[in-house]
Design an enzyme around this catalytic site. Structure first.
Site, PDB file in Angstrom:
ATOM      1  N   LYS A   6      -9.516  -1.503  -3.307  1.00  0.00           N
ATOM      2  CA  LYS A   6      -9.455  -2.363  -2.187  1.00  0.00           C
ATOM      3  C   LYS A   6     -10.524  -1.916  -1.227  1.00  0.00           C
ATOM      4  CE  LYS A   6      -5.239  -0.567  -1.384  1.00  0.00           C
ATOM      5  NZ  LYS A   6      -3.866  -0.153  -1.018  1.00  0.00           N
ATOM      6  N   GLN A  40      -6.935   5.612  -5.009  1.00  0.00           N
ATOM      7  CA  GLN A  40      -6.797   6.917  -5.408  1.00  0.00           C
ATOM      8  C   GLN A  40      -8.028   7.677  -5.948  1.00  0.00           C
ATOM      9  OE1 GLN A  40      -4.348   9.125  -4.671  1.00  0.00           O
ATOM     10  NE2 GLN A  40      -2.943   7.094  -3.855  1.00  0.00           N
ATOM     11  N   SER A  41      -9.035   7.537  -4.910  1.00  0.00           N
ATOM     12  CA  SER A  41     -10.188   7.923  -5.333  1.00  0.00           C
ATOM     13  C   SER A  41     -10.410   9.290  -5.658  1.00  0.00           C
ATOM     14  CB  SER A  41     -11.355   7.753  -4.121  1.00  0.00           C
ATOM     15  OG  SER A  41     -11.188   8.539  -3.080  1.00  0.00           O
ATOM     16  N   ASP A  74      -1.590  -0.776   5.735  1.00  0.00           N
ATOM     17  CA  ASP A  74      -2.016  -0.052   7.363  1.00  0.00           C
ATOM     18  C   ASP A  74      -3.550  -0.290   7.768  1.00  0.00           C
ATOM     19  OD1 ASP A  74      -2.780   1.831   5.440  1.00  0.00           O
ATOM     20  OD2 ASP A  74      -2.601   3.364   6.839  1.00  0.00           O
ATOM     21  N   TYR A 133      -5.292  13.218  -0.525  1.00  0.00           N
ATOM     22  CA  TYR A 133      -5.477  13.433  -1.723  1.00  0.00           C
ATOM     23  C   TYR A 133      -4.201  14.252  -2.386  1.00  0.00           C
ATOM     24  CZ  TYR A 133     -10.117  12.545  -0.551  1.00  0.00           C
ATOM     25  OH  TYR A 133     -11.240  11.949   0.106  1.00  0.00           O
ATOM     26  N   ASP A 172       0.810  -1.044   0.008  1.00  0.00           N
ATOM     27  CA  ASP A 172      -0.029  -0.048   0.120  1.00  0.00           C
ATOM     28  C   ASP A 172       1.098   1.080   0.022  1.00  0.00           C
ATOM     29  OD1 ASP A 172      -2.279   1.664   0.752  1.00  0.00           O
ATOM     30  OD2 ASP A 172      -1.430   1.913   2.589  1.00  0.00           O
ATOM     31  N   ARG A 173       0.250   2.301  -0.493  1.00  0.00           N
ATOM     32  CA  ARG A 173       1.108   3.413  -0.460  1.00  0.00           C
ATOM     33  C   ARG A 173       1.068   4.598   0.783  1.00  0.00           C
ATOM     34  NH1 ARG A 173       0.076   8.025  -5.064  1.00  0.00           N
ATOM     35  NH2 ARG A 173      -0.735   9.078  -3.273  1.00  0.00           N
ATOM     36  N   ASP A 174      -0.122   5.233   0.625  1.00  0.00           N
ATOM     37  CA  ASP A 174      -0.251   6.221   1.706  1.00  0.00           C
ATOM     38  C   ASP A 174      -0.660   5.555   3.197  1.00  0.00           C
ATOM     39  OD1 ASP A 174       0.060   8.025  -0.460  1.00  0.00           O
ATOM     40  OD2 ASP A 174      -2.338   7.992  -0.749  1.00  0.00           O
ATOM     41  N   HIS A 217     -11.045   4.797  -9.092  1.00  0.00           N
ATOM     42  CA  HIS A 217     -12.542   5.031  -8.758  1.00  0.00           C
ATOM     43  C   HIS A 217     -12.750   5.286  -7.377  1.00  0.00           C
ATOM     44  CE1 HIS A 217     -11.769   1.722 -11.887  1.00  0.00           C
ATOM     45  NE2 HIS A 217     -12.559   2.923 -12.640  1.00  0.00           N
TER      46      HIS A 217
END
Length: 311
Positions: A171, A126-127, A196, A93, A82-84, A161
């Protein structure tokens, strides 16, 4: 004289066990006098004598067929991060590469994994794109900056999305994990997802991959309890993944996971009982806050912060 005696004992034991097996199957009914009970009892008695032999034959066929097959689960060959909140500090964002700040120990953990020959990928919700707060180009620029700071990724999968789109990639849906595995040329069950929050774990398990949760202050207590594997930080996560990359380590970890899952289920039942008791005393709790898309906010804060919220 000894062998006939042993055969008689074995035969008596078999007959007794078969009778007990048949009795247990007959016990639920129908009882004497009920419609069809005689035919049902006869069927149960006959099949109770046959089933053990059929089961043994099935076991022997399976043993012969899978002799020499690799042990399960197979060793891990790829790690999907996962990134953030996991690899980089969460900036709500974020579309500015200058704001990308790796989490302490992230670069070192990824170096260890690459040195062990494991593929490393990125899977990120990345919504902000769906919400009109980010462009796909901005998401790519931030991902590229993260790759520059952390040593690169073998595959990058980003879901643009929102929760209302009901896509298969966001996810905890498994889409990004499956795409990443295909891009890396490995099976989903040869991957481990490190994240996380519960959505990261959910995506991994839905895809048939393994998961390691690295909790942060936004991780819910129940997500930690439900996770099959929990690491205190990325350094420990790397250690756990390296153990899964070794055949014996993978089997030992799977055994520990089973025990942890059972413990988590027991804890969840106890927690549910306490919650039921508490609600009976104080009434129904207030509704959980919602995200901008009208979905429950799974991170317990307004929908502006973490991009990785599965909302």
């Amino acid at each position: 004289a000894r062998r006939p005696g042993l055969a008689a004992v074995a035969g008596a034991a078999w007959a007794g066990l078969t009778a007990d097996f048949a009795a247990r199957r007959i016990a639920p009914g129908p009882g004497p006098g009920e419609e069809g009970w005689g035919r049902e009892w006869a069927t149960m008695a006959a099949t109770s004598a046959v089933i053990p032999w059929a089961a043994v034959a099935h076991h022997l066929r399976g043993t012969a067929h899978y002799r020499g097959a690799p042990a399960w689960p197979p060793p891990v060959r790829a790690v999907l991060f996962d990134r953030d909140g996991t690899l980089v500090h969460d900036e709500p964002y974020n579309g500015d590469p200058a704001k990308v700040r790796p989490v302490d120990g992230a670069a070192a953990a990824l170096r260890r994994l690459r040195a062990a020959g494991l593929a490393v990928g990125l899977v990120t919700n990345q919504s902000g794109v769906a919400r009109g707060l980010l462009t796909p180009a901005q998401v790519s620029a931030v991902n590229d900056r993260a790759a520059d700071l952390l040593g690169g990724f073998d595959t990058v999968q980003a879901c643009p999305h929102g929760p209302g789109d009901r896509c298969g990639c966001r996810k905890p849906a498994p889409g990004m994990v499956l795409r990443a595995a295909a891009a890396l040329g490995v099976a989903p069950w040869e991957c481990v997802v490190v994240g996380d929050i519960g959505a990261d774990v959910g995506a991994a398990l839905a895809a048939g991959a393994r998961a390691v949760l690295v909790p942060t202050p936004v991780t819910r207590r129940e997500e930690v309890a439900a996770a099959p594997v929990v690491a205190a930080d990325l350094a420990e996560a790397a250690e756990l993944v390296l153990a899964l990359a070794a055949p014996e380590g993978a089997r030992r970890q799977e055994a520990r996971n089973g025990a942890r899952r059972q413990h988590g289920r027991n804890g969840a039942r106890r927690q549910k009982g306490r919650e039921t008791s508490r609600r009976a005393r104080v009434g129904s709790p207030a509704a959980a806050p919602e995200t901008a898309a009208g979905e429950p906010d799974l991170r317990h804060h307004a929908p502006t912060p973490a991009e990785e919220v599965p909302a």
